[in-house]
Design a protein around this motif. Structure first.
Motif, PDB file in Angstrom:
ATOM      1  N   HIS A 248     -13.492  -1.426 -10.257  1.00 44.49           N
ATOM      2  CA  HIS A 248     -13.861  -1.266  -8.855  1.00 44.49           C
ATOM      3  C   HIS A 248     -14.207  -2.592  -8.215  1.00 44.49           C
ATOM      4  CE1 HIS A 248     -16.935  -0.852  -5.654  1.00 44.49           C
ATOM      5  NE2 HIS A 248     -16.143   0.116  -5.240  1.00 44.49           N
ATOM      6  N   GLY A 249     -14.814  -3.509  -8.976  1.00 39.04           N
ATOM      7  CA  GLY A 249     -15.293  -4.755  -8.399  1.00 39.04           C
ATOM      8  C   GLY A 249     -16.649  -4.565  -7.741  1.00 39.04           C
ATOM      9  N   GLN A 250     -17.072  -5.573  -6.997  1.00 42.64           N
ATOM     10  CA  GLN A 250     -18.362  -5.552  -6.302  1.00 42.64           C
ATOM     11  C   GLN A 250     -18.117  -5.545  -4.797  1.00 42.64           C
ATOM     12  OE1 GLN A 250     -21.751  -5.625  -7.630  1.00 42.64           O
ATOM     13  NE2 GLN A 250     -21.975  -4.970  -5.516  1.00 42.64           N
ATOM     14  N   THR A 251     -18.587  -4.512  -4.123  1.00 44.72           N
ATOM     15  CA  THR A 251     -18.429  -4.440  -2.671  1.00 44.72           C
ATOM     16  C   THR A 251     -19.359  -5.425  -1.980  1.00 44.72           C
ATOM     17  OG1 THR A 251     -17.753  -2.119  -2.734  1.00 44.72           O
ATOM     18  CG2 THR A 251     -18.611  -2.960  -0.648  1.00 44.72           C
TER      19      THR A 251
ATOM     20  N   GLY B 157      -6.817  -9.243 -21.780  1.00 46.07           N
ATOM     21  CA  GLY B 157      -5.561  -8.896 -22.436  1.00 46.07           C
ATOM     22  C   GLY B 157      -5.179  -7.439 -22.234  1.00 46.07           C
ATOM     23  N   ILE B 158      -5.757  -6.807 -21.199  1.00 44.82           N
ATOM     24  CA  ILE B 158      -5.500  -5.387 -20.921  1.00 44.82           C
ATOM     25  C   ILE B 158      -5.015  -5.250 -19.484  1.00 44.82           C
ATOM     26  CG2 ILE B 158      -6.521  -3.075 -20.768  1.00 44.82           C
ATOM     27  CD1 ILE B 158      -8.616  -4.014 -22.808  1.00 44.82           C
ATOM     28  N   ARG B 159      -3.960  -4.463 -19.296  1.00 47.57           N
ATOM     29  CA  ARG B 159      -3.498  -4.165 -17.944  1.00 47.57           C
ATOM     30  C   ARG B 159      -4.679  -3.666 -17.102  1.00 47.57           C
ATOM     31  NH1 ARG B 159       1.193   0.164 -17.838  1.00 47.57           N
ATOM     32  NH2 ARG B 159      -0.172   0.898 -19.488  1.00 47.57           N
ATOM     33  N   THR B 160      -4.775  -4.169 -15.873  1.00 49.99           N
ATOM     34  CA  THR B 160      -5.919  -3.861 -15.020  1.00 49.99           C
ATOM     35  C   THR B 160      -5.437  -3.252 -13.710  1.00 49.99           C
ATOM     36  OG1 THR B 160      -7.250  -5.635 -16.003  1.00 49.99           O
ATOM     37  CG2 THR B 160      -7.917  -4.852 -13.825  1.00 49.99           C
ATOM     38  N   VAL B 161      -6.091  -2.173 -13.312  1.00 46.33           N
ATOM     39  CA  VAL B 161      -5.824  -1.527 -12.028  1.00 46.33           C
ATOM     40  C   VAL B 161      -7.069  -1.724 -11.161  1.00 46.33           C
ATOM     41  CG1 VAL B 161      -5.065   0.575 -10.868  1.00 46.33           C
ATOM     42  CG2 VAL B 161      -4.453   0.184 -13.263  1.00 46.33           C
ATOM     43  N   ALA B 162      -6.871  -2.171  -9.939  1.00 44.89           N
ATOM     44  CA  ALA B 162      -8.018  -2.522  -9.090  1.00 44.89           C
ATOM     45  C   ALA B 162      -7.652  -2.372  -7.624  1.00 44.89           C
ATOM     46  CB  ALA B 162      -8.467  -3.958  -9.389  1.00 44.89           C
ATOM     47  N   ASP B 163      -8.626  -2.669  -6.759  1.00 42.27           N
ATOM     48  CA  ASP B 163      -8.444  -2.633  -5.301  1.00 42.27           C
ATOM     49  C   ASP B 163      -8.082  -1.220  -4.841  1.00 42.27           C
ATOM     50  OD1 ASP B 163      -8.402  -3.673  -2.752  1.00 42.27           O
ATOM     51  OD2 ASP B 163      -6.320  -4.338  -2.864  1.00 42.27           O
ATOM     52  N   PHE B 164      -8.910  -0.254  -5.246  1.00 45.67           N
ATOM     53  CA  PHE B 164      -8.601   1.149  -4.983  1.00 45.67           C
ATOM     54  C   PHE B 164      -8.843   1.570  -3.537  1.00 45.67           C
ATOM     55  CE2 PHE B 164      -9.581   1.018  -9.534  1.00 45.67           C
ATOM     56  CZ  PHE B 164      -8.476   1.674 -10.051  1.00 45.67           C
ATOM     57  N   ARG B 165      -9.764   0.924  -2.837  1.00 49.11           N
ATOM     58  CA  ARG B 165     -10.196   1.464  -1.547  1.00 49.11           C
ATOM     59  C   ARG B 165      -9.274   1.101  -0.385  1.00 49.11           C
ATOM     60  NH1 ARG B 165     -15.053   3.847  -2.411  1.00 49.11           N
ATOM     61  NH2 ARG B 165     -16.337   3.016  -4.110  1.00 49.11           N
TER      62      ARG B 165
ATOM     63  N   TRP C  75     -10.547   7.166 -14.450  1.00 46.76           N
ATOM     64  CA  TRP C  75      -9.630   8.232 -14.005  1.00 46.76           C
ATOM     65  C   TRP C  75      -8.712   7.746 -12.888  1.00 46.76           C
ATOM     66  CZ3 TRP C  75      -9.556  10.764  -9.161  1.00 46.76           C
ATOM     67  CH2 TRP C  75      -8.713  11.874  -9.095  1.00 46.76           C
ATOM     68  N   LEU C  76      -9.240   6.983 -11.953  1.00 50.84           N
ATOM     69  CA  LEU C  76      -8.403   6.468 -10.863  1.00 50.84           C
ATOM     70  C   LEU C  76      -7.312   5.538 -11.392  1.00 50.84           C
ATOM     71  CD1 LEU C  76     -11.097   5.862  -8.113  1.00 50.84           C
ATOM     72  CD2 LEU C  76      -9.100   7.373  -7.914  1.00 50.84           C
ATOM     73  N   ALA C  77      -7.643   4.721 -12.393  1.00 49.56           N
ATOM     74  CA  ALA C  77      -6.622   3.862 -12.996  1.00 49.56           C
ATOM     75  C   ALA C  77      -5.504   4.703 -13.594  1.00 49.56           C
ATOM     76  CB  ALA C  77      -7.246   2.969 -14.059  1.00 49.56           C
ATOM     77  N   ARG C  78      -5.885   5.771 -14.253  1.00 46.44           N
ATOM     78  CA  ARG C  78      -4.886   6.660 -14.858  1.00 46.44           C
ATOM     79  C   ARG C  78      -4.009   7.307 -13.786  1.00 46.44           C
ATOM     80  NH1 ARG C  78      -5.030  12.305 -16.908  1.00 46.44           N
ATOM     81  NH2 ARG C  78      -3.810  12.418 -18.829  1.00 46.44           N
TER      82      ARG C  78
ATOM     83  N   GLY D 227      -3.748  -1.514  -7.081  1.00 50.72           N
ATOM     84  CA  GLY D 227      -2.641  -2.330  -7.551  1.00 50.72           C
ATOM     85  C   GLY D 227      -2.741  -2.526  -9.052  1.00 50.72           C
ATOM     86  N   VAL D 228      -1.604  -2.757  -9.691  1.00 50.97           N
ATOM     87  CA  VAL D 228      -1.546  -2.898 -11.148  1.00 50.97           C
ATOM     88  C   VAL D 228      -1.293  -4.358 -11.499  1.00 50.97           C
ATOM     89  CG1 VAL D 228      -0.401  -2.157 -13.263  1.00 50.97           C
ATOM     90  CG2 VAL D 228      -0.665  -0.539 -11.352  1.00 50.97           C
ATOM     91  N   TYR D 229      -2.119  -4.887 -12.388  1.00 57.76           N
ATOM     92  CA  TYR D 229      -2.050  -6.284 -12.803  1.00 57.76           C
ATOM     93  C   TYR D 229      -1.788  -6.327 -14.304  1.00 57.76           C
ATOM     94  CZ  TYR D 229      -4.098  -6.966  -8.212  1.00 57.76           C
ATOM     95  OH  TYR D 229      -4.322  -6.943  -6.874  1.00 57.76           O
TER      96      TYR D 229
END
Length: 384
Positions: A109-112, A143-151, A353-356, A380-382
């Motif tokens: 999620h990161g830090q708002t 070293g793991i695929r990261t999903v972020a910037d959901f909002r 769950w959102l990443a999935r 987005g997927v990184y």
């Protein structure tokens, strides 16, 4: 693809980075709005990793209305937050004995820092929401695929980008025949309404939960939060101050709505003070503000609610939980632990769950909650 995901979030209070390692067992992933069968999500490991104290103080200060950053400061902070998230991910894997190759993705999620879904002036022009914590760096370090910037995708579709967890709450906690609500007691409170007749899920922010109390406690005691509500319990509610705070027009806005520390901050509280108030009395009043505005919203929008399931850090404040129960006679107020969900890690589970959902190409938002024009695949997927 392994069905193990690591969710990471630091909430409005910036009290730490929550990490949740989640296994999903449902054989047929569904659209976020579908509640035809319960979602099987198991928390395998959950822990909160503390911020560096100096960095946390900066994050809290930046949540205030008048905070400002240079572009260099902003870029550096984005990197520092990402490093902290990557370190939390590494520690979570080490502490749980999990090899990174077992994890399908990190949901970060990161830090708002700012959340302005109606724009800077509230007129709907140039809406934005800002979460820091560079996902490229998290993917590189972990070293793991990261999903972020959901909002931001939901905001781009005309929504508030928040709250994003009602779909998960519905999948995990909906009960046919019983009107329920799920309450996240983070820095900001938010409600998910789960009607027992199968009607649409609704959700919205209610205003302050722990955020103002935490900031007031830090200012006057040096402690990051009011442990067990002791400071509030030692004071008395100032009825006149409570009335001035409750007169804030935001509380009467209809959903969809969301807010953040940039709106409800200590400067907002200071403007309502008249001088002579004791720190304990103000803390008691801030707690009453949280409880009464949550109760008001629930009575207004789902008056037949039989059960309020609470999660988030505020669950550990018995004074706040009692105040909620007193404000909602006839409604059972209980921790999500009563339903097998660790209240400290429900939100981090949500970002796993959102990443999935993103990797499966499924929507993560509920337009009935955020006001978006329709369901959207979020984030987005990184690649690692």
């Amino acid at each position: 693809m392994p069905d193990l995901y690591l969710g990471l979030i630091s909430g409005t209070s910036a009290d730490g980075i929550d990490a949740a390692l989640v296994a999903f067992d449902d054989a047929a992933p569904r659209d976020a709005a579908t509640r035809s069968a319960p979602l099987q999500a198991r928390l395998l490991f959950g822990r909160t990793y503390p911020w560096d104290p100096a960095l946390r103080r900066q994050l809290v200060a930046l949540g205030q209305q008048d905070a400002a950053l240079t572009l260099d400061d902003l870029g550096e902070l984005d990197t520092r937050i990402a490093e902290a998230f990557a370190n939390a991910a590494g520690r979570a894997l080490a502490d749980s004995g999990t090899d990174r190759v077992q994890v399908a993705a990190i949901g970060s999620h990161g830090q708002t820092l700012r959340h302005r879904p109606l724009g800077r002036h509230g007129d709907g022009r140039w809406p934005y929401t800002v979460q820091l914590g560079d996902p490229s760096l998290i993917a590189e370090r972990s070293g793991i695929r990261t999903v972020a910037d959901f909002r931001r995708r939901d905001v781009a579709a005309g929504g508030h980008g928040a709250p994003l967890l009602p779909a998960l709450h519905a999948a995990l906690l909906h009960a046919p025949g019983e009107d329920r609500a799920v309450l996240n007691l983070g820095g900001i409170g938010n409600l998910t309404l789960l009607p027992g007749d199968g009607g649409p899920v609704r959700g919205f922010d209610t205003g302050p939960a722990n955020g103002l109390m935490d900031a007031w406690c830090l200012r006057h005691t040096g402690e990051a939060f009011d442990r067990a509500g002791a400071l509030a319990a030692s004071g008395r509610v100032d009825a006149a101050l409570l009335a001035r705070l409750r007169a804030e027009p935001w509380f009467t806005l209809p959903p969809p709505k969301s807010t953040g520390r940039d709106q409800f901050h200590l400067g907002w509280v200071d403007a309502a003070l008249r001088g002579g108030e004791t720190p304990a009395d103000v803390q008691a009043t801030l707690l009453a503000l949280s409880a009464t505005t949550i109760a008001d919203a629930l009575r207004a929008l789902q008056p037949a609610t039989a059960r309020l399931v609470a999660c988030g850090g505020g669950v550990h404040n018995p004074v706040l939980m009692r105040a909620l129960a007193d404000a909602l006679p006839g409604c059972v107020v209980e921790s999500s632990a009563a339903h097998g969900l660790d209240p400290d890690h429900v939100e981090a589970m949500g970002f796993a769950w959102l990443a999935r959902q993103t990797l499966l190409g499924l929507p993560g938002n509920l337009p009935s909650v955020t006001g978006a024009r329709g369901p959207r695949v979020l984030g987005g997927v990184y690649p690692a």
